[in-house]
Design an enzyme around this catalytic site. Structure first.
Site, PDB file in Angstrom:
ATOM      1  N   ASP A   1       4.596  -4.340  10.238  1.00 24.41           N
ATOM      2  CA  ASP A   1       5.599  -3.679  11.087  1.00 24.41           C
ATOM      3  C   ASP A   1       5.684  -4.344  12.457  1.00 24.41           C
ATOM      4  O   ASP A   1       6.777  -4.520  13.008  1.00 24.41           O
ATOM      5  CB  ASP A   1       5.247  -2.197  11.262  1.00 24.41           C
ATOM      6  CG  ASP A   1       5.614  -1.368  10.037  1.00 24.41           C
ATOM      7  OD1 ASP A   1       6.350  -1.886   9.165  1.00 24.41           O
ATOM      8  OD2 ASP A   1       5.170  -0.204   9.956  1.00 24.41           O
TER       9      ASP A   1
ATOM     10  N   THR B   1      -1.595   7.301  -0.239  1.00 23.50           N
ATOM     11  CA  THR B   1      -2.907   7.123  -0.872  1.00 23.50           C
ATOM     12  C   THR B   1      -3.617   5.846  -0.426  1.00 23.50           C
ATOM     13  O   THR B   1      -4.813   5.686  -0.685  1.00 23.50           O
ATOM     14  CB  THR B   1      -2.746   7.051  -2.402  1.00 23.50           C
ATOM     15  OG1 THR B   1      -1.936   5.890  -2.700  1.00 23.50           O
ATOM     16  CG2 THR B   1      -2.051   8.290  -2.948  1.00 23.50           C
TER      17      THR B   1
ATOM     18  N   ASP C   1      -0.104  -1.519  12.355  1.00 31.01           N
ATOM     19  CA  ASP C   1       0.437  -2.053  11.098  1.00 31.01           C
ATOM     20  C   ASP C   1       0.942  -3.470  11.358  1.00 31.01           C
ATOM     21  O   ASP C   1       1.957  -3.663  12.036  1.00 31.01           O
ATOM     22  CB  ASP C   1       1.570  -1.157  10.591  1.00 31.01           C
ATOM     23  CG  ASP C   1       1.999  -1.559   9.192  1.00 31.01           C
ATOM     24  OD1 ASP C   1       2.368  -2.740   8.996  1.00 31.01           O
ATOM     25  OD2 ASP C   1       1.961  -0.710   8.285  1.00 31.01           O
TER      26      ASP C   1
ATOM     27  N   ARG D   1       0.848  -1.201   0.000  1.00 33.56           N
ATOM     28  CA  ARG D   1       0.000   0.000   0.000  1.00 33.56           C
ATOM     29  C   ARG D   1       0.869   1.231   0.000  1.00 33.56           C
ATOM     30  O   ARG D   1       1.818   1.326   0.768  1.00 33.56           O
ATOM     31  CB  ARG D   1      -0.859   0.047   1.278  1.00 33.56           C
ATOM     32  CG  ARG D   1      -2.096  -0.731   1.210  1.00 33.56           C
ATOM     33  CD  ARG D   1      -3.086  -0.468   2.303  1.00 33.56           C
ATOM     34  NE  ARG D   1      -2.742   0.321   3.468  1.00 33.56           N
ATOM     35  CZ  ARG D   1      -3.621   0.827   4.311  1.00 33.56           C
ATOM     36  NH1 ARG D   1      -4.912   0.653   4.095  1.00 33.56           N
ATOM     37  NH2 ARG D   1      -3.247   1.498   5.365  1.00 33.56           N
TER      38      ARG D   1
HETATM   39  C1  PRP Z   1      -1.252  -4.405   4.666  1.00 34.17           C
HETATM   40  C2  PRP Z   1      -2.018  -5.692   4.880  1.00 34.17           C
HETATM   41  C3  PRP Z   1      -2.852  -5.809   3.637  1.00 34.17           C
HETATM   42  C4  PRP Z   1      -3.147  -4.370   3.333  1.00 34.17           C
HETATM   43  C5  PRP Z   1      -4.565  -4.065   3.743  1.00 34.17           C
HETATM   44  O1  PRP Z   1      -0.165  -4.606   3.856  1.00 34.17           O
HETATM   45  O2  PRP Z   1      -1.198  -6.793   5.092  1.00 34.17           O
HETATM   46  O3  PRP Z   1      -2.191  -6.439   2.564  1.00 34.17           O
HETATM   47  O4  PRP Z   1      -2.241  -3.567   4.086  1.00 34.17           O
HETATM   48  O5  PRP Z   1      -4.919  -2.780   3.372  1.00 34.17           O
HETATM   49  P1  PRP Z   1      -6.016  -2.488   2.274  1.00 34.17           P
HETATM   50  O6  PRP Z   1      -7.170  -3.385   2.560  1.00 34.17           O
HETATM   51  O7  PRP Z   1      -6.332  -1.047   2.476  1.00 34.17           O
HETATM   52  O8  PRP Z   1      -5.420  -2.744   0.910  1.00 34.17           O
HETATM   53  P2  PRP Z   1       0.875  -3.436   3.487  1.00 34.17           P
HETATM   54  O9  PRP Z   1       0.530  -2.842   2.153  1.00 34.17           O
HETATM   55  O10 PRP Z   1       0.992  -2.499   4.629  1.00 34.17           O
HETATM   56  O11 PRP Z   1       2.224  -4.209   3.239  1.00 34.17           O
HETATM   57  P3  PRP Z   1       3.079  -5.182   4.178  1.00 34.17           P
HETATM   58  O12 PRP Z   1       2.285  -6.434   4.350  1.00 34.17           O
HETATM   59  O13 PRP Z   1       4.304  -5.396   3.360  1.00 34.17           O
HETATM   60  O14 PRP Z   1       3.364  -4.492   5.477  1.00 34.17           O
HETATM   61  N1  URA Z   2      -2.638  -2.569   7.080  1.00 37.14           N
HETATM   62  C1  URA Z   2      -2.327  -2.819   8.378  1.00 37.14           C
HETATM   63  O1  URA Z   2      -1.329  -3.499   8.669  1.00 37.14           O
HETATM   64  N2  URA Z   2      -3.144  -2.315   9.328  1.00 37.14           N
HETATM   65  C2  URA Z   2      -4.223  -1.580   9.039  1.00 37.14           C
HETATM   66  O2  URA Z   2      -4.932  -1.147   9.964  1.00 37.14           O
HETATM   67  C3  URA Z   2      -4.515  -1.313   7.689  1.00 37.14           C
HETATM   68  C4  URA Z   2      -3.711  -1.837   6.731  1.00 37.14           C
END
Ligand code: PRP
Ligand code: URA
Length: 207
Positions: A201, A106, A198, A102
């Site tokens: 993280d 945005t 997150d 993400r």
């Molecule tokens: C997080 C999570 C989902 C996404 C959800 O991943 O693991 O894939 O956000 O958000 P959405 O429903 O608004 O698309 P992120 O993009 O933060 O990446 P990561 O898993 O590498 O931390």
């Molecule tokens: N991704 C996350 O890890 N947490 C949230 O709350 C939304 C997107």
């Protein structure tokens, strides 16, 4: 309504630990695996079975084994925190990967990687991604799975938001969602509230 709320005391006990901001990455990882076992078991409830009679030390017994190929697809990176749980339940599962990130500003997801096994059309596919927030990542991953031939897909997450559930329902009404909770809302940064922060993280200590 394809949302299955997994309402088990052990699921909620684990979720409380994941939500707690004091939980450090080592415990977060262990508890993410624990809750994922319970959620995945529920999402596999309808997996096709096949008769597989065996001989016990005392004689023949009717028995059943999983009768369909299971493919598990973690959405990178956070979905990796659920993968060991599924492989513990179904060691023969094949694994596909979808990498989505993400944009921090945005909240729009873009794909940076994918590697999927073939034969998805006949497989029982578990897509695992702990957070269903706007639903943009889930829909992008489900679109890719559909283009790759997947027909039976279950989405397993740990916290969902109403917006994400609605988006998946709109774009992929055929996909059942398994989650313990649908939280209240998204904040202005598109994080789930109260959520757990997150997930990636907290799993990997990159806060
Ligand atoms: C997080 C999570 C989902 C996404 C959800 O991943 O693991 O894939 O956000 O958000 P959405 O429903 O608004 O698309 P992120 O993009 O933060 O990446 P990561 O898993 O590498 O931390
Ligand atoms: N991704 C996350 O890890 N947490 C949230 O709350 C939304 C997107």
């Amino acid at each position: 309504m394809p949302v299955h709320l997994v309402d088990h005391p052990l699921v909620h006990d684990a979720l409380a630990i994941l939500r707690d901001k004091r939980t450090a990455p080592d415990e977060f990882r262990r508890v993410a695996t624990r809750i994922s076992v319970l959620l995945a078991a529920e999402a596999l409830r309808d997996v096709p079975m096949a008769a597989a009679p065996v001989e016990t030390p005392l004689g023949p017994a009717d028995a059943r084994r999983i009768g369909s190929e299971v493919v598990v697809v973690p959405v990178l990176r956070a979905g990796l925190g659920m993968l060991d749980a599924v492989l513990a339940l179904v060691p023969s599962a094949r694994v596909g990967y979808i990498g989505l990130q993400r944009d921090e500003r945005t909240a729009v997801a873009s794909q940076y990687y994918s590697k999927l096994p073939n034969g998805l059309d006949d497989a029982y596919v578990l897509m695992i991604d702990p957070m269903l927030a706007t639903g943009g990542s889930a829909v992008a991953a489900l679109d890719l799975l559909a283009r790759s031939g997947a027909r039976t897909v279950r989405l397993v997450c740990i916290v969902a938001a109403p917006e994400g559930v609605a988006l998946v329902e709109r774009h992929h009404p055929e996909v059942d969602i398994y989650t313990p909770v649908v939280d209240r809302e998204l904040n202005s940064q598109k994080y789930i509230v109260p959520g757990l922060g997150d997930f990636g993280d907290r799993l990997y200590g990159t806060v």
